[in-house]
Design an enzyme around this catalytic site. Structure first.
Site, PDB file in Angstrom:
ATOM      1  N   MET A 107       0.424  -1.217   0.193  1.00  0.00           N
ATOM      2  CA  MET A 107      -0.012   0.369  -0.047  1.00  0.00           C
ATOM      3  C   MET A 107       0.815   1.452   0.109  1.00  0.00           C
ATOM      4  O   MET A 107       1.423   2.223   0.486  1.00  0.00           O
ATOM      5  CB  MET A 107      -1.235  -0.418   1.460  1.00  0.00           C
ATOM      6  CG  MET A 107      -1.646  -1.391   1.444  1.00  0.00           C
ATOM      7  SD  MET A 107      -3.403  -1.250  -0.066  1.00  0.00           S
ATOM      8  CE  MET A 107      -2.328  -2.287  -1.463  1.00  0.00           C
ATOM      9  N   HIS A 108       1.507   1.232  -1.087  1.00  0.00           N
ATOM     10  CA  HIS A 108       2.752   2.546  -1.678  1.00  0.00           C
ATOM     11  C   HIS A 108       1.513   4.223  -0.556  1.00  0.00           C
ATOM     12  O   HIS A 108       2.026   4.606  -0.341  1.00  0.00           O
ATOM     13  CB  HIS A 108       3.602   2.264  -2.375  1.00  0.00           C
ATOM     14  CG  HIS A 108       3.835   1.606  -3.122  1.00  0.00           C
ATOM     15  ND1 HIS A 108       5.833   2.251  -2.365  1.00  0.00           N
ATOM     16  CD2 HIS A 108       4.307   0.798  -3.941  1.00  0.00           C
ATOM     17  CE1 HIS A 108       5.848   0.124  -3.127  1.00  0.00           C
ATOM     18  NE2 HIS A 108       4.893  -0.246  -3.737  1.00  0.00           N
ATOM     19  N   ASP A 109       0.668   4.307  -1.808  1.00  0.00           N
ATOM     20  CA  ASP A 109       0.579   5.313  -1.488  1.00  0.00           C
ATOM     21  C   ASP A 109      -0.837   5.426  -0.543  1.00  0.00           C
ATOM     22  O   ASP A 109      -0.949   7.051  -0.634  1.00  0.00           O
ATOM     23  CB  ASP A 109      -0.701   5.960  -3.366  1.00  0.00           C
ATOM     24  CG  ASP A 109       0.172   5.742  -4.373  1.00  0.00           C
ATOM     25  OD1 ASP A 109       0.122   5.811  -5.409  1.00  0.00           O
ATOM     26  OD2 ASP A 109       1.363   5.720  -3.864  1.00  0.00           O
TER      27      ASP A 109
END
Ligand code: RIB
Ligand code: CA
Length: 312
Positions: free
Chosen positions: A236-238
């Site tokens: 879940m980078h963002d």
């Protein structure tokens, strides 16, 4: 209510981050601006429009930069985000929402002026639109209260050994933004590579069949399958950049002077940090260095559920 514009290259993890931002009680998303990145801008902007209508969030959606400042990069689709950017998920075409007529940099400037110094930015793609706003409107930077971005890393890259994708895709833009004086928090690979969702998170979301829960579970399902096929993990980078803005206790931070490398043969796109004050420059970035993954995962699932309560 804190006021935000969300600039993104939607993108599977961008879509989850947008739903989480809509599900955060203490922030208001004034609009979404699109940028070339994971996929071409024409897909990104349609994804953003369709996503907002699907979630029931009637906010302005703007087109944005279709090329980076150097005009050197436009993505080809790949297995990470698929042909249109949302993996195997196809959202219904928006019927009520229409694109705002303003281009991203104009919209960002107008919102910054309207909010009189209170506007915050969430940036989860290449920084082209932000750099254009800085270039076109000299009084833009001083009107931004804080910029929260997913990008860069203190250590290592995911496109090259030294460069993270969002910075690598437009390092000139990143240099302009990092040099702007805007207060900012970097959520880089140092923490995002640890922000991995588990199957039980997807099962929790599937307990109710509502838009944000269903879409997020479907995107997670696509990511689990991608990982099984040898692709990127369920990272879940963002959404972690959204967590930095609304759940700061999820992470720990360090202040550094940082800039983006635009020329190096091996380092173009690298965000380099002055660890020992050798530059003589004051720190310009609050960089996330560690993350409480359990706390983040719990926050994300709750935020997605809350998105449906607010907009469903
Ligand atoms: O490197 C990860 C970043 O690149 C994320 O923002 C992802 O959406 C892609 O844009
Ligand atoms: Ca992104």
């Amino acid at each position: 209510m804190r006021k935000f514009v969300f600039d993104c290259d939607t993108g599977t993890d961008d879509a989850i981050a947008i739903a989480a931002a809509f599900g955060s009680d203490d922030i208001e998303i004034l609009g979404i601006t699109s940028v070339n990145g994971n996929v071409r801008e024409e897909f990104v902007s349609v994804n953003n429009l369709n996503l907002c209508e699907y979630l029931g969030a009637a906010v302005p959606v703007c087109h944005g930069a279709v090329w980076p400042l150097s005009c050197g990069f436009r993505n080809k689709s790949d297995m990470t985000h698929g042909k249109t950017g949302l993996g195997s998920i196809v959202l219904p075409d928006a019927e009520k929402l229409k694109f705002d007529e303003r281009i991203a940099s104009r919209f960002l400037y107008e919102k910054a002026m309207e909010c009189s110094g209170e506007l915050e930015l969430l940036v989860t793609g290449p920084m082209t639109n932000i750099a254009l706003a800085i270039i076109q409107y000299p009084d833009f930077s001083e009107k931004i209260r804080h910029l929260w971005f997913m990008g860069g890393s203190v250590w290592g890259g995911n496109v090259t050994t030294t460069a993270e994708f969002n910075i690598w895709a437009d390092p000139e833009a990143a240099h302009i933004v990092l040099s702007s004086g805007i207060p900012m928090t970097m959520v880089g690979l140092d923490v995002t590579l640890k922000a991995i969702m588990e199957p039980e998170d997807m099962e929790e979301l599937r307990k109710e069949n509502t838009p944000a829960r269903r879409l997020t579970a479907d995107l997670l399902d696509f990511m689990f399958d991608r990982y099984r096929r040898g692709g990127e993990n369920v990272i879940m980078h963002d959404a972690l950049a959204v967590a930095a803005a609304v759940c700061p206790e999820c992470m720990e931070y360090q202040d550094y002077w940082m800039d983006a490398e635009t020329r190096g043969e091996y380092t173009r796109g690298h965000t380099y940090a002055d660890f020992r004050g050798r530059s003589g420059k004051q720190p310009n970035v609050h960089a996330a260095l560690s993350v409480n993954v359990e706390m983040f995962r719990h926050w994300l699932v709750r935020s997605i559920e809350n998105c449906d309560r607010k907009f469903g």
